[in-house]
Motif scaffolding. Structure first.
Motif, PDB file in Angstrom:
ATOM      1  N   ALA A  84      29.225  33.230  47.315  1.00  0.00           N
ATOM      2  CA  ALA A  84      29.399  34.470  46.690  1.00  0.00           C
ATOM      3  C   ALA A  84      29.462  34.382  45.226  1.00  0.00           C
ATOM      4  O   ALA A  84      30.191  33.710  44.680  1.00  0.00           O
ATOM      5  CB  ALA A  84      30.159  35.556  47.203  1.00  0.00           C
ATOM      6  N   GLY A  85      28.712  35.229  44.584  1.00  0.00           N
ATOM      7  CA  GLY A  85      28.899  35.299  43.046  1.00  0.00           C
ATOM      8  C   GLY A  85      30.363  35.782  42.720  1.00  0.00           C
ATOM      9  O   GLY A  85      30.746  35.276  41.682  1.00  0.00           O
ATOM     10  N   SER A  86      30.907  36.337  43.470  1.00  0.00           N
ATOM     11  CA  SER A  86      32.214  36.921  43.180  1.00  0.00           C
ATOM     12  C   SER A  86      32.925  37.532  44.397  1.00  0.00           C
ATOM     13  O   SER A  86      32.210  37.966  45.516  1.00  0.00           O
ATOM     14  CB  SER A  86      32.514  37.961  42.128  1.00  0.00           C
ATOM     15  N   GLN A  87      34.191  36.982  44.758  1.00  0.00           N
ATOM     16  CA  GLN A  87      34.855  37.344  45.929  1.00  0.00           C
ATOM     17  C   GLN A  87      36.312  37.864  45.396  1.00  0.00           C
ATOM     18  O   GLN A  87      37.119  37.376  44.873  1.00  0.00           O
ATOM     19  CB  GLN A  87      34.843  36.086  47.020  1.00  0.00           C
ATOM     20  N   VAL A  88      36.736  39.051  46.222  1.00  0.00           N
ATOM     21  CA  VAL A  88      37.947  39.593  45.972  1.00  0.00           C
ATOM     22  C   VAL A  88      38.694  39.692  47.291  1.00  0.00           C
ATOM     23  O   VAL A  88      38.227  40.239  48.349  1.00  0.00           O
ATOM     24  CB  VAL A  88      37.615  41.085  45.294  1.00  0.00           C
ATOM     25  N   GLU A  89      40.008  39.359  47.135  1.00  0.00           N
ATOM     26  CA  GLU A  89      40.825  39.612  48.191  1.00  0.00           C
ATOM     27  C   GLU A  89      41.862  41.021  47.931  1.00  0.00           C
ATOM     28  O   GLU A  89      42.258  40.977  47.047  1.00  0.00           O
ATOM     29  CB  GLU A  89      42.041  38.254  48.408  1.00  0.00           C
ATOM     30  N   ILE A  90      41.772  41.694  49.041  1.00  0.00           N
ATOM     31  CA  ILE A  90      42.357  43.123  48.781  1.00  0.00           C
ATOM     32  C   ILE A  90      43.762  42.933  49.373  1.00  0.00           C
ATOM     33  O   ILE A  90      43.958  42.506  50.529  1.00  0.00           O
ATOM     34  CB  ILE A  90      41.584  44.265  49.663  1.00  0.00           C
ATOM     35  N   LEU A 213      41.350  51.520  46.576  1.00  0.00           N
ATOM     36  CA  LEU A 213      40.013  51.701  45.982  1.00  0.00           C
ATOM     37  C   LEU A 213      39.278  50.295  45.624  1.00  0.00           C
ATOM     38  O   LEU A 213      39.878  49.378  45.595  1.00  0.00           O
ATOM     39  CB  LEU A 213      39.776  52.441  44.842  1.00  0.00           C
ATOM     40  N   ALA A 214      38.004  50.272  46.093  1.00  0.00           N
ATOM     41  CA  ALA A 214      37.369  49.013  45.950  1.00  0.00           C
ATOM     42  C   ALA A 214      37.231  48.660  44.573  1.00  0.00           C
ATOM     43  O   ALA A 214      36.614  49.543  43.899  1.00  0.00           O
ATOM     44  CB  ALA A 214      35.830  49.188  46.780  1.00  0.00           C
ATOM     45  N   PRO A 215      37.659  47.551  44.205  1.00  0.00           N
ATOM     46  CA  PRO A 215      37.230  47.023  42.757  1.00  0.00           C
ATOM     47  C   PRO A 215      36.128  46.816  42.388  1.00  0.00           C
ATOM     48  O   PRO A 215      35.760  46.529  41.060  1.00  0.00           O
ATOM     49  CB  PRO A 215      38.334  45.922  42.513  1.00  0.00           C
ATOM     50  N   THR A 216      35.016  46.214  43.246  1.00  0.00           N
ATOM     51  CA  THR A 216      33.708  46.238  42.682  1.00  0.00           C
ATOM     52  C   THR A 216      32.814  46.483  43.911  1.00  0.00           C
ATOM     53  O   THR A 216      32.950  46.796  45.274  1.00  0.00           O
ATOM     54  CB  THR A 216      33.808  44.611  42.489  1.00  0.00           C
ATOM     55  N   ASN A 217      31.608  46.500  43.253  1.00  0.00           N
ATOM     56  CA  ASN A 217      30.373  46.545  44.308  1.00  0.00           C
ATOM     57  C   ASN A 217      30.514  45.231  45.236  1.00  0.00           C
ATOM     58  O   ASN A 217      30.604  44.133  44.777  1.00  0.00           O
ATOM     59  CB  ASN A 217      29.091  46.888  43.887  1.00  0.00           C
ATOM     60  N   GLY A 218      30.122  45.410  46.498  1.00  0.00           N
ATOM     61  CA  GLY A 218      29.796  44.192  47.412  1.00  0.00           C
ATOM     62  C   GLY A 218      29.608  44.723  48.909  1.00  0.00           C
ATOM     63  O   GLY A 218      29.436  45.848  49.196  1.00  0.00           O
ATOM     64  N   PHE A 219      30.133  43.629  49.799  1.00  0.00           N
ATOM     65  CA  PHE A 219      30.063  43.839  51.212  1.00  0.00           C
ATOM     66  C   PHE A 219      31.186  43.320  51.702  1.00  0.00           C
ATOM     67  O   PHE A 219      31.917  42.465  51.147  1.00  0.00           O
ATOM     68  CB  PHE A 219      28.871  43.000  51.698  1.00  0.00           C
ATOM     69  N   LEU A 220      31.798  44.009  52.855  1.00  0.00           N
ATOM     70  CA  LEU A 220      33.181  43.724  53.363  1.00  0.00           C
ATOM     71  C   LEU A 220      32.804  42.172  54.152  1.00  0.00           C
ATOM     72  O   LEU A 220      32.365  42.553  55.124  1.00  0.00           O
ATOM     73  CB  LEU A 220      33.615  44.727  54.289  1.00  0.00           C
ATOM     74  N   ALA A 221      33.285  41.183  53.798  1.00  0.00           N
ATOM     75  CA  ALA A 221      33.105  39.912  54.256  1.00  0.00           C
ATOM     76  C   ALA A 221      34.077  39.787  55.575  1.00  0.00           C
ATOM     77  O   ALA A 221      33.817  39.152  56.500  1.00  0.00           O
ATOM     78  CB  ALA A 221      33.084  39.108  53.295  1.00  0.00           C
ATOM     79  N   ASP A 234      52.346  40.486  50.131  1.00  0.00           N
ATOM     80  CA  ASP A 234      51.943  39.008  50.267  1.00  0.00           C
ATOM     81  C   ASP A 234      50.764  38.671  51.569  1.00  0.00           C
ATOM     82  O   ASP A 234      50.822  37.255  51.408  1.00  0.00           O
ATOM     83  CB  ASP A 234      53.212  38.095  50.500  1.00  0.00           C
ATOM     84  N   VAL A 235      50.489  39.468  51.826  1.00  0.00           N
ATOM     85  CA  VAL A 235      49.275  39.385  52.846  1.00  0.00           C
ATOM     86  C   VAL A 235      48.070  39.983  52.638  1.00  0.00           C
ATOM     87  O   VAL A 235      47.942  41.152  52.334  1.00  0.00           O
ATOM     88  CB  VAL A 235      49.821  40.139  54.458  1.00  0.00           C
ATOM     89  N   ALA A 236      46.943  39.133  52.490  1.00  0.00           N
ATOM     90  CA  ALA A 236      45.752  39.719  52.400  1.00  0.00           C
ATOM     91  C   ALA A 236      45.264  40.633  53.501  1.00  0.00           C
ATOM     92  O   ALA A 236      45.250  40.401  54.779  1.00  0.00           O
ATOM     93  CB  ALA A 236      44.861  38.529  52.261  1.00  0.00           C
ATOM     94  N   LEU A 237      44.418  41.590  52.871  1.00  0.00           N
ATOM     95  CA  LEU A 237      44.023  42.777  53.759  1.00  0.00           C
ATOM     96  C   LEU A 237      42.784  42.639  54.347  1.00  0.00           C
ATOM     97  O   LEU A 237      42.147  42.879  55.434  1.00  0.00           O
ATOM     98  CB  LEU A 237      44.253  44.088  53.234  1.00  0.00           C
ATOM     99  N   MET A 238      41.862  42.389  53.282  1.00  0.00           N
ATOM    100  CA  MET A 238      40.502  41.914  53.619  1.00  0.00           C
ATOM    101  C   MET A 238      39.774  41.685  52.529  1.00  0.00           C
ATOM    102  O   MET A 238      40.342  41.048  51.493  1.00  0.00           O
ATOM    103  CB  MET A 238      39.642  43.415  53.832  1.00  0.00           C
ATOM    104  N   LYS A 239      38.304  41.140  52.489  1.00  0.00           N
ATOM    105  CA  LYS A 239      37.666  40.320  51.333  1.00  0.00           C
ATOM    106  C   LYS A 239      36.374  40.920  51.053  1.00  0.00           C
ATOM    107  O   LYS A 239      35.827  41.329  52.206  1.00  0.00           O
ATOM    108  CB  LYS A 239      37.511  38.894  51.689  1.00  0.00           C
ATOM    109  N   ILE A 240      36.250  41.200  49.996  1.00  0.00           N
ATOM    110  CA  ILE A 240      34.880  41.908  49.596  1.00  0.00           C
ATOM    111  C   ILE A 240      34.203  40.825  48.791  1.00  0.00           C
ATOM    112  O   ILE A 240      34.630  40.297  47.701  1.00  0.00           O
ATOM    113  CB  ILE A 240      35.166  43.000  48.562  1.00  0.00           C
ATOM    114  N   VAL A 241      32.806  40.832  48.938  1.00  0.00           N
ATOM    115  CA  VAL A 241      32.077  39.696  48.285  1.00  0.00           C
ATOM    116  C   VAL A 241      30.827  40.308  47.745  1.00  0.00           C
ATOM    117  O   VAL A 241      30.274  41.438  48.345  1.00  0.00           O
ATOM    118  CB  VAL A 241      31.440  38.609  49.109  1.00  0.00           C
ATOM    119  N   ASN A 242      30.443  39.909  46.368  1.00  0.00           N
ATOM    120  CA  ASN A 242      29.598  40.395  45.572  1.00  0.00           C
ATOM    121  C   ASN A 242      28.392  39.468  45.732  1.00  0.00           C
ATOM    122  O   ASN A 242      28.247  38.478  45.163  1.00  0.00           O
ATOM    123  CB  ASN A 242      30.008  40.728  44.163  1.00  0.00           C
TER     124      ASN A 242
END
Length: 420
Positions: A84-90, A213-221, A234-242
């Motif tokens: 992915a171009g970018s990936q965010v851990e929520i 709130l979503a920090p970026t546009n993308g898809f819930l991976a 300290d626990v990741a909840l979800m990942k969003i990929v652009n």
């Protein structure tokens, strides 16, 4: 009687001679047959040694073509995996039980949308307490301001009395001290009001942070938790990929390192879309090589406006080093070694009957199928493209001319015919 007695011995003598003749004739015939057989064998052996062996051969068939002009690119082909171009851990800043999760895996998300909400009952209570504390602080400040005003008025009266000689020095000092104390108390109450306002603002912000709130546009991976789970910082909840663009990392060998430049064109293909190509470019190049593999990482960025490319796909990447427009080319399979030293040569067909000739040439870039011909042949020359490993210079051949495009599409073996 005499005749009978005389003729009997004569008959017996004739029969004995006949038996002797038969015994002598059989060995004589065998000997004659052996002599004749030996003579025939010797004669046939002599004929075999002296008779010439006649072999009739046909010229070998070879595939030939003529040079043509085409656009040519020097490139290398590498493999990598799309990312992915970018990936965010929520994650959440505070602990709390998950109240709602509006999106599921694969959903498209826009920046600023609520993607997770925590239970806010405790934070609502904190906001209420902070509001009440601010009200109390403001009331105390108001009372203190009134008390400070009274101290100032008392001091002003003493100043009037002092002019009349009624007030004493001690009374004036006490009034000044009281006024200073009241001023300090007022500043303290103002600070308490500011503290209460800050606590209220913090509790309100914490209440807002219950809605992530979503920090970026993308898809819930990935969705790593569910409603009712306890969220912790300290626990990741979800990942969003652009996926507006994707990237891949390929590794180039040492000899190609200097050929790779930032911004160079890259052509990408994936198995999911056979026959389709995607354009990208070199985004970054590692400044060092891995001493174990002698390779360097190159980052390729690929626009993905229709979201066709997905992270994890296996990608073949062609990096274009150089481009030639309308240059003379031949199939790279037509090249052979020069006889007089290093370099390249080709077999040319000429004359009647057709005879092979080695022609030294100068070559430029190649793309793995075609090679650029800088000098050495003319447009009308017939060049062997298939069979050049089976012939020598000066050999008569049967040329089969095939257009360049057909040579590249499906080269077919040339049948070899020899009659004995």
């Amino acid at each position: 009687m005499d005749i009978l007695l005389n003729t009997a011995p004569a008959a017996v003598h004739t029969t004995g001679d006949t038996k002797k003749m038969k015994v002598l004739i059989a060995p004589a015939c065998t000997a004659i047959a052996m002599v004749i057989g030996w003579f025939v064998y010797e004669q046939s052996l002599q004929d075999t040694k002296t008779a010439p062996k006649t072999i009739i051969t046909e010229p070998i068939a070879v595939q030939v073509t003529r040079s043509t002009q085409k656009n040519l690119e020097k490139r290398i082909t590498l493999v990598g995996n799309l990312e992915a171009g970018s990936q965010v851990e929520i994650r959440t800043r505070y602990s709390g039980y998950i109240k709602s999760m509006p999106f599921d895996v694969g959903d498209q998300i826009k920046a600023g949308e609520v993607i997770l909400e925590l239970n806010d009952s405790e934070n609502q209570e904190l906001v209420s307490k902070s509001e009440a504390a601010l009200t109390v602080a403001k009331a105390q400040l108001k009372a203190q301001i009134t008390s400070q005003e009274l101290a100032q008025k008392a001091y002003q009266r003493l100043l009037v009395l002092q002019k009349s000689g009624v007030s004493t020095k001690q009374q004036m000092e006490e009034a000044l001290a009281s006024m200073a104390i009241e001023e300090a108390q007022t500043e303290l109450e103002e600070a308490r009001v500011e503290q209460a306002e800050s606590d209220l603002e913090q509790s309100r912000l914490r209440l807002l942070e219950n809605k992530i709130l979503a920090p970026t546009n993308g898809f819930l991976a990935e969705r790593l938790v569910d409603i009712g789970d306890l969220a912790k910082p300290d626990v990741a909840l979800m990942k969003i990929v652009n996926l507006d663009h994707v990237r891949t990392v390929v590794h180039i060998v040492e000899k190609d390192y200097e050929d790779v430049k930032i911004g160079q064109k890259a052509v990408i293909t994936v198995d999911t879309f056979p026959g389709r190509t995607f354009n990208g470019h070199v985004k970054r190049k590692a400044p060092v090589l891995d001493p174990q593999t002698r390779t360097a990482a190159v980052h390729i960025e690929i626009p993905n406006s229709d979201f066709s490319l997905k992270p994890g796909m296996h990608a073949r990447v062609q990096i274009v080093f150089e481009h030639r427009h309308k240059t003379n080319v031949l199939p790279i399979a037509s090249l052979t070694r020069r006889k007089d030293g290093p370099g390249s040569a080709v077999f040319i067909i000429g004359g009647n009957p057709p005879i092979t000739e080695i022609r030294n040439i100068e070559v430029g870039i190649n793309d793995g199928e075609l090679v650029e011909i800088l000098s050495g042949i003319n447009a009308e020359d017939l060049v062997i493209t298939l069979g050049n490993r089976l012939v020598d210079e000066g050999q008569t051949v049967t040329p089969i001319e095939v257009p360049m495009d057909e040579v590249l599409q499906a080269p077919s073996p040339i049948p070899q015919k020899t009659n004995l």
